[in-house]
Write a protein that holds these residues in place. Structure first.
Motif, PDB file in Angstrom:
ATOM      1  N   ILE A 172      11.322   8.839   5.695  1.00  0.00           N
ATOM      2  CA  ILE A 172      12.448   8.766   5.753  1.00  0.00           C
ATOM      3  C   ILE A 172      12.533   6.641   6.308  1.00  0.00           C
ATOM      4  N   THR A 173      11.617   6.548   7.409  1.00  0.00           N
ATOM      5  CA  THR A 173      11.519   5.338   7.747  1.00  0.00           C
ATOM      6  C   THR A 173      11.624   3.496   6.464  1.00  0.00           C
ATOM      7  N   GLN A 174      10.731   4.111   5.521  1.00  0.00           N
ATOM      8  CA  GLN A 174      10.270   3.586   4.467  1.00  0.00           C
ATOM      9  C   GLN A 174      11.780   3.265   3.884  1.00  0.00           C
ATOM     10  N   ASP A 175      12.461   4.586   3.614  1.00  0.00           N
ATOM     11  CA  ASP A 175      13.813   4.217   2.898  1.00  0.00           C
ATOM     12  C   ASP A 175      15.031   3.937   3.816  1.00  0.00           C
ATOM     13  N   LEU A 176      14.519   3.922   5.132  1.00  0.00           N
ATOM     14  CA  LEU A 176      15.574   2.774   5.867  1.00  0.00           C
ATOM     15  C   LEU A 176      15.605   1.597   5.559  1.00  0.00           C
ATOM     16  N   ASN A 177      14.124   1.199   5.505  1.00  0.00           N
ATOM     17  CA  ASN A 177      13.330  -0.099   5.350  1.00  0.00           C
ATOM     18  C   ASN A 177      13.810  -0.674   4.178  1.00  0.00           C
ATOM     19  N   ASP A 178      13.652  -0.003   2.766  1.00  0.00           N
ATOM     20  CA  ASP A 178      13.885  -0.834   2.028  1.00  0.00           C
ATOM     21  C   ASP A 178      15.804  -0.694   1.609  1.00  0.00           C
ATOM     22  N   ALA A 179      16.141   0.408   2.265  1.00  0.00           N
ATOM     23  CA  ALA A 179      17.146   0.143   2.126  1.00  0.00           C
ATOM     24  C   ALA A 179      18.521  -1.443   3.112  1.00  0.00           C
ATOM     25  N   MET A 180      17.457  -1.520   4.476  1.00  0.00           N
ATOM     26  CA  MET A 180      18.396  -2.371   5.453  1.00  0.00           C
ATOM     27  C   MET A 180      17.189  -4.000   4.736  1.00  0.00           C
ATOM     28  N   ILE A 181      17.015  -3.307   3.971  1.00  0.00           N
ATOM     29  CA  ILE A 181      16.430  -5.381   3.099  1.00  0.00           C
ATOM     30  C   ILE A 181      17.391  -5.217   1.827  1.00  0.00           C
ATOM     31  N   ASP A 220      27.694   4.144   2.337  1.00  0.00           N
ATOM     32  CA  ASP A 220      28.178   3.573   0.747  1.00  0.00           C
ATOM     33  C   ASP A 220      26.426   3.077   0.428  1.00  0.00           C
ATOM     34  N   ILE A 221      25.556   3.321   0.743  1.00  0.00           N
ATOM     35  CA  ILE A 221      24.334   3.577   0.799  1.00  0.00           C
ATOM     36  C   ILE A 221      23.584   4.476  -0.430  1.00  0.00           C
ATOM     37  N   ASN A 222      22.774   4.147  -1.321  1.00  0.00           N
ATOM     38  CA  ASN A 222      22.430   5.300  -1.955  1.00  0.00           C
ATOM     39  C   ASN A 222      20.547   5.039  -1.029  1.00  0.00           C
ATOM     40  N   PHE A 223      20.136   6.594  -0.633  1.00  0.00           N
ATOM     41  CA  PHE A 223      18.764   6.453   0.479  1.00  0.00           C
ATOM     42  C   PHE A 223      18.423   7.488  -0.982  1.00  0.00           C
ATOM     43  N   ARG A 224      17.109   7.710  -1.342  1.00  0.00           N
ATOM     44  CA  ARG A 224      16.072   8.538  -1.948  1.00  0.00           C
ATOM     45  C   ARG A 224      16.700   9.645  -0.987  1.00  0.00           C
ATOM     46  N   ASN A 225      16.824  10.147  -0.197  1.00  0.00           N
ATOM     47  CA  ASN A 225      16.763  11.153   1.106  1.00  0.00           C
ATOM     48  C   ASN A 225      18.305  11.381   1.048  1.00  0.00           C
ATOM     49  N   VAL A 233      13.746  17.123   9.372  1.00  0.00           N
ATOM     50  CA  VAL A 233      12.955  16.205   8.878  1.00  0.00           C
ATOM     51  C   VAL A 233      11.987  17.144   8.301  1.00  0.00           C
ATOM     52  N   PHE A 234      11.481  18.995   8.749  1.00  0.00           N
ATOM     53  CA  PHE A 234      11.379  19.724   8.345  1.00  0.00           C
ATOM     54  C   PHE A 234      11.052  19.686   7.328  1.00  0.00           C
ATOM     55  N   SER A 235      12.642  20.011   7.056  1.00  0.00           N
ATOM     56  CA  SER A 235      13.050  20.010   5.863  1.00  0.00           C
ATOM     57  C   SER A 235      12.801  19.470   5.205  1.00  0.00           C
ATOM     58  N   ALA A 236      12.854  18.578   4.586  1.00  0.00           N
ATOM     59  CA  ALA A 236      12.736  17.353   4.501  1.00  0.00           C
ATOM     60  C   ALA A 236      10.945  17.418   3.764  1.00  0.00           C
ATOM     61  N   SER A 237       9.768  18.551   4.551  1.00  0.00           N
ATOM     62  CA  SER A 237       8.581  17.736   4.084  1.00  0.00           C
ATOM     63  C   SER A 237       8.390  19.001   3.088  1.00  0.00           C
ATOM     64  N   ASP A 238       7.164  17.942   2.603  1.00  0.00           N
ATOM     65  CA  ASP A 238       7.015  19.453   1.608  1.00  0.00           C
ATOM     66  C   ASP A 238       5.369  20.277   1.857  1.00  0.00           C
ATOM     67  N   GLN A 239       6.201  21.784   2.406  1.00  0.00           N
ATOM     68  CA  GLN A 239       5.311  22.746   3.004  1.00  0.00           C
ATOM     69  C   GLN A 239       5.294  23.923   2.417  1.00  0.00           C
ATOM     70  N   THR A 240       4.269  22.928   1.284  1.00  0.00           N
ATOM     71  CA  THR A 240       3.841  24.274   0.658  1.00  0.00           C
ATOM     72  C   THR A 240       3.368  24.301   0.921  1.00  0.00           C
ATOM     73  N   LEU A 241       1.333  23.583   1.138  1.00  0.00           N
ATOM     74  CA  LEU A 241       0.195  23.771   1.335  1.00  0.00           C
ATOM     75  C   LEU A 241       0.560  24.628   2.411  1.00  0.00           C
ATOM     76  N   PRO A 242       1.204  24.382   3.995  1.00  0.00           N
ATOM     77  CA  PRO A 242       1.142  25.151   4.533  1.00  0.00           C
ATOM     78  C   PRO A 242       1.151  26.809   4.268  1.00  0.00           C
ATOM     79  N   GLY A 243       2.522  26.467   3.946  1.00  0.00           N
ATOM     80  CA  GLY A 243       3.022  28.525   3.398  1.00  0.00           C
ATOM     81  C   GLY A 243       1.972  29.038   2.445  1.00  0.00           C
ATOM     82  N   ILE A 244       0.973  28.518   1.857  1.00  0.00           N
ATOM     83  CA  ILE A 244       0.087  29.347   1.277  1.00  0.00           C
ATOM     84  C   ILE A 244      -0.785  29.282   2.058  1.00  0.00           C
TER      85      ILE A 244
END
Length: 280
Positions: free
Chosen positions: A47-56, A92-97, A156-167
């Motif tokens: 999310i932070t990287q997404d904000l940085n890219d959008a800010m630039i 009006d900005i296109n975020f990856r998330n 943030v939790f819903s956006a994270s990949d919890q496949t391995l922790p779930g297994i």
């Protein structure tokens, strides 16, 4: 084989195996928690990287607009009136998330070497900041741009990949259930084994013994390691009788004769003690 030793060994082995087996679900649970935290941290970094890219991208697109003299004058007037930054909505900005379209925004604030920018309060995910310098730097002012996201822990939790922790967590639950079932079966087997040994080792079932022989045999059964020294036997069975040693010898000989047809054996240990054994 001695009854008490066999039962104690079975119980000790069972408890040791159970302790080691419980390490597996504990390790799996710990691994699940660690991997969950790592996935959560990675999601925040994304999310932070997404904000940085959008800010630039936003700074490159609107740098000329935001560094114009009239814009700087408006920012200076707003700062004097409210002491708050100008907020630019990021719809009006296109975020990856895509969630960031509703949660993210950017702040524009006029700063110089003497005036610190106002702080944005709250638990927010913040990007890096960019300083836009006007072509004609009036009074050394610069426009500071920074992105923020009001993302809750749940988002943030819903956006994270919890496949391995779930297994890993599912495996820990499955291992705990397996250990519980195995433990119940072991208890049942121990109960059956204990009942079998007890019935085999009980010298009073179907065997004709005198009261003294029964008392003598019971003392051996109740003693630690099913062994009793000669002095204790003499004092317990005959008190201060002078010829107790001879009486004990006669009692042991007759008891052995009574138990000759069974799998129970009276053993003399160098004349110092006696023990009872049940042979399989």
């Amino acid at each position: 084989m001695i009854i008490n030793i066999q039962l104690n060994m079975i119980d000790k082995l069972h408890r040791t195996s159970l302790h080691y087996a419980m390490l597996l679900p504990m390790v799996l649970t710990l691994a699940s928690i660690v991997s969950c935290c790592i996935s959560y941290s990675n999601a925040k970094q994304h999310i932070t990287q997404d904000l940085n890219d959008a800010m630039i991208a936003l700074a490159n697109e609107k740098s000329e607009l935001w560094t114009r003299p009239d814009t700087i004058a408006a920012l200076r007037q707003m700062h004097r009136a409210t002491h708050k930054p100008l907020i630019y909505q990021a719809s009006d900005i296109n975020f990856r998330n895509p969630v960031l379209k509703e949660e993210a925004y950017f702040t524009l604030v006029l700063v110089d070497r003497h005036n610190a920018p106002p702080k944005i309060l709250g638990n927010k995910i913040a990007s890096d900041s960019i300083m836009l310098m006007p072509e004609r730097a009036i009074d050394g002012f610069a426009v500071k741009i920074q992105g923020f996201a009001d993302c809750s822990m749940a988002s943030v939790f819903s956006a994270s990949d919890q496949t391995l922790p779930g297994i890993l967590f599912s495996l820990s639950i499955l291992s705990m259930a397996s250990i519980f079932v195995w433990h119940r079966k072991e208890i049942g087997l121990q109960g059956m084994t204990g009942a079998s040994i007890s019935s085999v080792g009980n010298p009073f079932d179907g065997i004709k013994l005198t009261p003294m022989q029964r008392r003598f045999t019971q003392m051996l059964l109740d003693a630690p390691d099913m062994r009793v020294d000669k002095t204790t036997l003499c004092s317990s069975l005959w008190g201060n009788k002078s010829n107790a040693d001879e009486s004990l010898y006669t009692l042991v000989r007759r008891t052995k004769t009574a138990l000759a047809a069974t799998n129970i054996e009276i053993i003399c240990n160098r004349g110092d003690s006696y023990e009872i054994c049940v042979n399989n």
